[in-house]
Design a protein around this motif. Sequence first.
Motif, short mmCIF file in Angstrom:
data_model
loop_
_atom_site.label_atom_id
_atom_site.label_comp_id
_atom_site.label_asym_id
_atom_site.label_seq_id
_atom_site.Cartn_x
_atom_site.Cartn_y
_atom_site.Cartn_z
N ILE A 49 21.25 -0.52 -35.18
CA ILE A 49 20.52 0.04 -34.05
C ILE A 49 19.59 1.15 -34.52
CG2 ILE A 49 20.72 1.22 -31.83
CD1 ILE A 49 23.58 0.01 -31.65
N ASP A 50 18.33 1.08 -34.08
CA ASP A 50 17.36 2.14 -34.32
C ASP A 50 17.19 2.88 -32.99
OD1 ASP A 50 15.19 3.75 -34.72
OD2 ASP A 50 13.82 2.16 -35.35
N TRP A 51 17.76 4.07 -32.93
CA TRP A 51 17.80 4.81 -31.66
C TRP A 51 16.45 5.35 -31.25
CZ3 TRP A 51 21.88 3.83 -28.90
CH2 TRP A 51 23.09 3.50 -29.53
N THR A 52 15.42 5.24 -32.10
CA THR A 52 14.08 5.69 -31.71
C THR A 52 13.36 4.63 -30.87
OG1 THR A 52 13.00 4.82 -33.71
CG2 THR A 52 13.91 7.05 -33.82
N ARG A 53 13.92 3.43 -30.81
CA ARG A 53 13.32 2.38 -29.98
C ARG A 53 13.63 2.64 -28.50
NH1 ARG A 53 15.94 -2.55 -33.02
NH2 ARG A 53 14.87 -3.85 -31.48
N SER A 86 15.06 2.32 -24.70
CA SER A 86 16.43 2.08 -24.26
C SER A 86 16.65 0.63 -23.83
CB SER A 86 16.77 3.02 -23.10
OG SER A 86 15.84 2.87 -22.03
N ILE A 113 17.06 -1.55 -26.90
CA ILE A 113 18.35 -1.32 -27.55
C ILE A 113 19.47 -2.00 -26.76
CG2 ILE A 113 20.06 0.43 -28.16
CD1 ILE A 113 17.70 2.33 -28.74
N THR A 125 26.03 1.14 -35.41
CA THR A 125 25.44 2.42 -35.77
C THR A 125 26.43 3.17 -36.64
OG1 THR A 125 24.35 4.38 -34.84
CG2 THR A 125 26.37 3.61 -33.74
N ALA A 164 16.69 11.18 -29.20
CA ALA A 164 17.06 9.90 -29.81
C ALA A 164 18.20 10.07 -30.80
CB ALA A 164 15.86 9.28 -30.51
N SER A 169 17.57 7.69 -26.71
CA SER A 169 16.72 6.67 -27.34
C SER A 169 15.28 7.15 -27.36
CB SER A 169 16.83 5.35 -26.55
OG SER A 169 16.18 5.48 -25.30
N ALA A 205 17.87 6.78 -22.08
CA ALA A 205 19.10 6.82 -22.86
C ALA A 205 19.88 5.54 -22.62
CB ALA A 205 19.95 8.04 -22.48
N VAL A 206 20.89 5.33 -23.46
CA VAL A 206 21.72 4.13 -23.41
C VAL A 206 23.15 4.55 -23.11
CG1 VAL A 206 22.61 2.19 -24.75
CG2 VAL A 206 20.23 2.93 -25.04
#
Length: 302
Positions: free
Chosen positions: A209-213, A215, A218, A233, A254, A268, A272-273
Amino acid sequence: MKIVFMGTPDFSVPVLEALVEAGHEVVAVYSQPPRPAGRGKKDRPSPVQARAEELGLPVRHPVSLKGTPEQDEFAALGADVAVVVAYGLILPQAVLDAPEHGCLNIHASLLPRWRGAAPIHRAIMAGDTETGVCIMQMEAGLDTGPVLLRQATEIGATETTGELHDWLSAIGAKMIVEALARLDELVPEPQHEDGVTYASKIDKAEARIDWTRGSAEIVRQINGLSPFPGAWTEADGERIKCLRAAVTLQDIPAGDVRVLAGELHVGSGDEAVSILTLQRAGKKAGDVAVVTQGWTPPQRFS
């Protein structure tokens, strides 16, 4: 009808069971050869082979069907039709032509969208709100044949590939029984050239997972890769799998982790997720409320 059944994974098993329950004569079951599995890496039969043997059905697992001897053995079965679902081998033209009514494939998408190996994963990962099952008359191209029956179903906002997989398998099992009962009256519908997409095989490299992508992206990744291979992650050197998620309207940087009202939120690239189900290394997967008991979540995922 005299049927040759061709399938390998769990997805195919309910279809085989439905054919037997409907009273068809399954003259042979073709499945992928046993593969090394488990800690001991001993050869393990496929789910289809295991169930077929329980049902007392003859099983064949050739490595290939390209050879003349294998094709002659297939033709000698004298089948009325072959039913193919997630078999895993390319069928040469000689095999496609051998049964009186050809080979019917159960495909888990609304063709021509998501031809190929991973239609369920790709539908969720792309954010599709609808998918389904097609009964298709097979031809030499990759999932290009005309469609005999199709049935659509919605994809839930937090539905995972595992859940959709089981539901589509059940739909396919019912549909193939109907298709065989109506085979003489069904009119094959050629697929449209517009809207063709290909569901390439899932690469494990897609799972981190790339949290900068964003929400939503993701969440689609997490739900689409659940349960396998599982989006993951890291936190404090531990790999953590995220197995169900939803978008939540929180302003969190993020990758930063917040526990709010007993829920686990991760920042994110936009909102957010909310992580609903996760699995820590060496632990069982479960709802966040259960998994986090006795565990202080880290401040950040990377």
